[in-house]
Design an enzyme around this catalytic site. Structure first.
Site, PDB file in Angstrom:
ATOM      1  CD  GLU A 151       0.067   7.044   6.115  1.00 27.97           C
ATOM      2  OE1 GLU A 151       1.310   7.017   6.345  1.00 27.97           O
ATOM      3  OE2 GLU A 151      -0.515   5.951   5.679  1.00 27.97           O
TER       4      GLU A 151
ATOM      5  CG  HIS B  13      -4.999   5.021   4.673  1.00 27.60           C
ATOM      6  ND1 HIS B  13      -4.502   4.322   3.573  1.00 27.60           N
ATOM      7  CD2 HIS B  13      -3.827   5.497   5.165  1.00 27.60           C
ATOM      8  CE1 HIS B  13      -3.275   4.840   3.425  1.00 27.60           C
ATOM      9  NE2 HIS B  13      -3.172   5.176   4.500  1.00 27.60           N
TER      10      HIS B  13
ATOM     11  CB  CYS C  22      -3.019   0.117  -2.691  1.00 28.01           C
ATOM     12  SG  CYS C  22      -3.045   1.761  -3.285  1.00 28.01           S
TER      13      CYS C  22
ATOM     14  CG  ASP D 109      -1.914   1.033   0.933  1.00 28.04           C
ATOM     15  OD1 ASP D 109      -2.184   1.587   0.246  1.00 28.04           O
ATOM     16  OD2 ASP D 109      -2.424   1.811   2.209  1.00 28.04           O
ATOM     17  CB  SER D 110      -0.014   4.817  -0.498  1.00 26.90           C
ATOM     18  OG  SER D 110      -1.157   4.846   0.404  1.00 26.90           O
TER      19      SER D 110
ATOM     20  CB  CYS E 248      -9.258   4.228   0.757  1.00 33.20           C
ATOM     21  SG  CYS E 248      -7.928   4.844   1.262  1.00 33.20           S
TER      22      CYS E 248
HETATM   23  N1  DGL Z   1      -4.887   3.054   1.004  1.00 30.46           N
HETATM   24  C1  DGL Z   1      -4.969   3.164  -0.450  1.00 30.46           C
HETATM   25  C2  DGL Z   1      -6.088   2.981  -0.946  1.00 30.46           C
HETATM   26  O1  DGL Z   1      -6.745   1.879  -0.476  1.00 30.46           O
HETATM   27  C3  DGL Z   1      -4.188   4.552  -0.801  1.00 30.46           C
HETATM   28  C4  DGL Z   1      -4.684   5.636  -0.142  1.00 30.46           C
HETATM   29  C5  DGL Z   1      -3.523   6.878  -0.465  1.00 30.46           C
HETATM   30  O2  DGL Z   1      -2.373   6.909  -0.536  1.00 30.46           O
HETATM   31  O3  DGL Z   1      -4.151   8.147  -0.825  1.00 30.46           O
HETATM   32  O4  DGL Z   1      -6.561   3.550  -1.917  1.00 30.46           O
END
Ligand code: DGL
Length: 265
Positions: A147, A180, A69, A6-7, A178
Site C-alpha cells: 500500500e 497484494h 480479496c 478488495d481492501s 492475498c
Molecule cells: N488483498 C486482500 C486479500 O487478498 C486483503 C489484504 C488486507 O487488507 O489485509 O486478503
C-alpha cells in the site's frame, strides 16, 4: 459489467488478469482503502465489510463479482456470501482448482492473519485434495508495504524471506493467498526458489468469469475500467497508474462505506 473488490491495491492484480482474458468487458473495481488492511480486523467487522462491498457492486448492476480479496473469501467461508443478483467468484475455489491442475500435494499458504486464523484455506484444500498436506503462514507485514509503494529493495525482500522461512522445505506449491502479494512475486521467487510453484488464484478467477461472460456475449461493452476508492484518491491514482501501466486511468473517489469500525483482532 464485472465488479471486483478488495481492501486496497491488491485487487488490481485480479483486475489485470480479468482484463487479459476479457479485453472488451466493462469493469468496475472498488478499493475499500478506508479500512485497509483487512488482515488485522475481527471476523465481525470483516463480515460487515464483505457484505457492504458486495452490496455496493450490486447497486452498480454488475452481473458478476470477481472477488479480489482472499480475506473476504475466508470470512464468507464462515458466514456465507450474502444474497446477490451477481454470480460471485471466490478466490479459495479458484486456488483449489489451480492446485488440482498442478497436482500439488505439499502446499504452503501465505495469507493475511485473518485468513490464516479462519483456517478456511486448509479446510477447503484438504476436502478437495484429501492426500494433501497444507501449511498456513500469516504475513501481516506485506500489505502495508504494498500500500505504501515500498515494493523494491531490501525491505520487502527481507520481509518476504522472513515469511518463507516459516514454511517447510520441499513444497510443491505456495499459494499467494492475498491479492497484494503478486506485486512482490520477484521476492517470493528469490526466497522460495524456482522449484516451488507459485499459485496466484487470479488466473483461475479470470478463466471462470470469462467462461460465464463468453457464454452470454456482450457486444455492447467497450472495455472500460473504473477504479474507485474511498481512500486518498490522488495516491490511489498514482498507484493504479504504476501497477496497471495505464497512463490516464479512470479513477473516482467515493464516500461509500466510509464508516468507522472499532474492532481490531
Ligand atoms: N488483498 C486482500 C486479500 O487478498 C486483503 C489484504 C488486507 O487488507 O489485509 O486478503
Amino acid at each position: 459489467m464485472i465488479g471486483i473488490f478488495d481492501s486496497g491495491l491488491g485487487g488490481l492484480t485480479v483486475v489485470r488478469r480479468v482484463r487479459e482474458r476479457l479485453p472488451h468487458a466493462d469493469l468496475v473495481f472498488f478499493a475499500d482503502q478506508a479500512h485497509v488492511p483487512y488482515g488485522d480486523r475481527t471476523p465481525e467487522d470483516l463480515d460487515r465489510l464483505m457484505r457492504a462491498n458486495v452490496a455496493w457492486l450490486d447497486a452498480r448492476g454488475v452481473e458478476a463479482i470477481v472477488v479480489g480479496c482472499n480475506t473476504s473469501c475466508a470470512i464468507a467461508d464462515a458466514y456465507g456470501w450474502p444474497e446477490s443478483s451477481a454470480a460471485i467468484f471466490d478466490l479459495i475455489d479458484s486456488a483449489t482448482i489451480a492446485l488440482q491442475r498442478a497436482n500439488a500435494r505439499r502446499i504452503g499458504i501465505v495469507a493475511t492473519a485473518a485468513t490464516v486464523r479462519s483456517g478456511a484455506y486448509g479446510r477447503r484444500i484438504r476436502e478437495a485434495i484429501p492426500q494433501s498436506e497444507v501449511w498456513e503462514v500469516a504475513a501481516p507485514a506485506l500489505v502495508p508495504l504494498v500500500e505504501a509503494g515500498r515494493i523494491a529493495g531490501d525491505e520487502p525482500r527481507d520481509a518476504v524471506a522472513d515469511v518463507c522461512t516459516q514454511l517447510p522445505r520441499e513444497l510443491d506449491a505456495v499459494v499467494l493467498a492475498c491479492t497484494h502479494y503478486p506485486v512482490l512475486a520477484e521476492h517470493f521467487t528469490a526466497a522460495l526458489g524456482a522449484g516451488v510453484r507459485q499459485i496466484d488464484p487470479a488466473f483461475v478467477q479470470a478463466d471462470r468469469v470469462a467462461a460465464l461472460v463468453e457464454s452470454r456475449g456482450h457486444a455492447d461493452e467497450r472495455g472500460t475500467t473504473r477504479y474507485v476508492t474511498n481512500g486518498d484518491v490522488a495516491l490511489f491514482r498514482h498507484n493504479v497508474a504504476r501497477i496497471t501501466n495505464e497512463t490516464n486511468p479512470l479513477v473516482e473517489e467515493s464516500a461509500a462505506l466510509a464508516f468507522e469500525l472499532d474492532g481490531r483482532a
